[in-house]
Design an enzyme around this catalytic site. Structure first.
Site, short mmCIF file in Angstrom:
data_model
loop_
_atom_site.label_atom_id
_atom_site.label_comp_id
_atom_site.label_asym_id
_atom_site.label_seq_id
_atom_site.Cartn_x
_atom_site.Cartn_y
_atom_site.Cartn_z
N GLN A 166 -9.84 -12.62 -34.54
CA GLN A 166 -10.57 -13.76 -33.97
C GLN A 166 -10.81 -14.86 -35.01
O GLN A 166 -11.76 -15.63 -34.90
CB GLN A 166 -11.89 -13.29 -33.36
CG GLN A 166 -11.72 -12.52 -32.07
CD GLN A 166 -10.98 -13.33 -30.99
OE1 GLN A 166 -11.09 -14.55 -30.93
NE2 GLN A 166 -10.20 -12.65 -30.17
N SER A 167 -9.95 -14.90 -36.02
CA SER A 167 -10.14 -15.91 -37.08
C SER A 167 -10.06 -17.34 -36.53
O SER A 167 -9.05 -17.75 -35.94
CB SER A 167 -9.05 -15.71 -38.14
OG SER A 167 -8.99 -16.85 -38.97
N ASN A 168 -11.12 -18.09 -36.76
CA ASN A 168 -11.12 -19.52 -36.40
C ASN A 168 -10.15 -20.27 -37.31
O ASN A 168 -9.49 -21.21 -36.89
CB ASN A 168 -12.52 -20.12 -36.59
CG ASN A 168 -13.51 -19.52 -35.63
OD1 ASN A 168 -13.31 -19.55 -34.42
ND2 ASN A 168 -14.60 -18.96 -36.16
#
Ligand SMILES: Cc1ncc(COP(=O)(O)O)c(C=O)c1O
Length: 342
Positions: free
Chosen positions: A75-77
């Site tokens: 879920q890395s932005n």
């Protein structure tokens, strides 16, 4: 060091707005909290990442790279922001992602940021948490070797001696806005996940207005880890700019980097009931969208410290909203359950 700022390309909508959190302030007489709305910097809601990418991708283009490689959690932005920035600039994007699981062992494959990275056409290699720890360096090096100079590698979170310049510029922007609004910021607060945002703010305020203290709330790892990481990023910036080592040493000695690691909870991207309650409270009381991974933890930390009567010497406090809204969707059902009990 400010005279050593590297090249930049314009990707963000700047300046991002600043507003007073009037409803929150009602609970803290004598204090004024302000929101620096970096969730509105643009590039598909990329928050703080776009400021770093303005410098990192300028470097990639200067080096004539055709592909950008980076890594992070599923879920890395930062990875998602890099995928969209690359799409905009006509670069290929390659991501190595860690398949983080929630407490029940569930993956967020195909959801939120992961979905968006796929939508933007990134080439994604997904590793289990265990393999990620063991194989990341090897996978990274092998991709760099195969690309024979055409690949630009960005570390986790875009935090290094180049990316941090995004937040040196942000410090300048914050100071100008505060001046227009008629106050001087005593404290600037942000979430610290890979350290680059806090490193840039620390360097920026040290150079422009030493009366402003910067405080990071860790969302993973210890305060000690972040102090060392922030120092390493600033040292890296010094090296790239060929600043004398003694000058950098003196700067680091003056910085007095402050990190609070009391609000991490069970770990990175793992939330806890008080955090969900705080996110709900601020959505209802201030119309804020905070995420449970970064901004929610930092805001919960800041308000809890104020409620406990700490941070009493700071009157004007600027909270940097660093984005991350998609992280909220990855934990929507847990939040809905918490809302049911609110
Ligand atoms: C939304 C959001 N806020 C804050 C941070 C923390 O910034 P940094 O990695 O520069 O410490 C990140 C990334 O790690 C992020 O994605």
């Amino acid at each position: 060091m400010l005279e050593h700022m590297p090249d930049r390309i314009e990707l963000a909508h700047l300046p991002s707005p600043m507003r007073e959190l009037k409803n929150v302030n009602a609970a803290f007489p004598g204090k004024r909290l302000w929101l620096k709305q970096d969730e509105l910097t643009g590039l598909a809601l990329s928050g703080n990442k776009v400021r770093k990418l303005e410098f990192l991708l300028a470097d990639a283009l200067r080096k004539s790279c055709h592909t950008v490689l980076t890594c992070g959690g599923i879920q890395s932005n930062h990875c998602r922001a890099t995928a969209f920035a690359c799409a905009q600039l006509g670069l290929k994007c390659s991501l190595i992602l860690r398949d983080d699981r929630d407490a029940a062992g569930r993956s967020s494959f195909g959801e939120a940021n992961h979905f968006l990275s796929m939508l933007a056409g990134a080439n994604i290699e997904l590793l289990s948490s265990r393999d990620y720890v063991k194989q990341l360096t090897e996978r990274f090096d092998s991709k760099i070797k195969h690309a024979a100079g055409g690949l630009y590698a960005i570390p986790t979170g875009g935090s290094n001696g180049i990316g941090l310049w995004g937040y040196v510029l942000a410090a300048k922007e914050i100071l100008e806005q505060c001046q227009q609004l008629g106050f001087s910021p005593d404290l600037v607060v942000c979430a610290s996940g890979s350290g680059g945002t806090q490193a840039g703010l620390s360097l920026g305020f040290h150079s422009l207005n030493r009366a402003t203290k910067v405080l990071g709330f860790a969302v993973c790892d210890s305060a000690h880890y972040f102090v060392e990481k922030i120092e390493a990023d600033i040292r890296h910036a010094g090296e790239l700019a060929a600043v004398a080592e003694t000058e950098v040493q003196q700067l680091l000695a003056e910085l007095d980097i402050a990190v609070n690691d009391d609000y991490i909870g069970p770990g990175y991207a793992r939330a806890y009931p008080e955090l969900y309650q705080r996110i709900i409270e601020l959505a209802r009381n201030e119309g804020l969208v905070l995420d449970p991974v970064y901004t929610g933890k930092a805001m919960h930390g800041l308000l809890s410290e104020l409620e406990a009567g700490r941070l009493s010497r700071y009157d004007n406090i600027v909270f940097v909203h660093t984005g991350g809204a998609f992280g909220l969707f990855a934990q929507a059902s847990a939040l809905i359950n918490a809302a049911g009990t609110a």
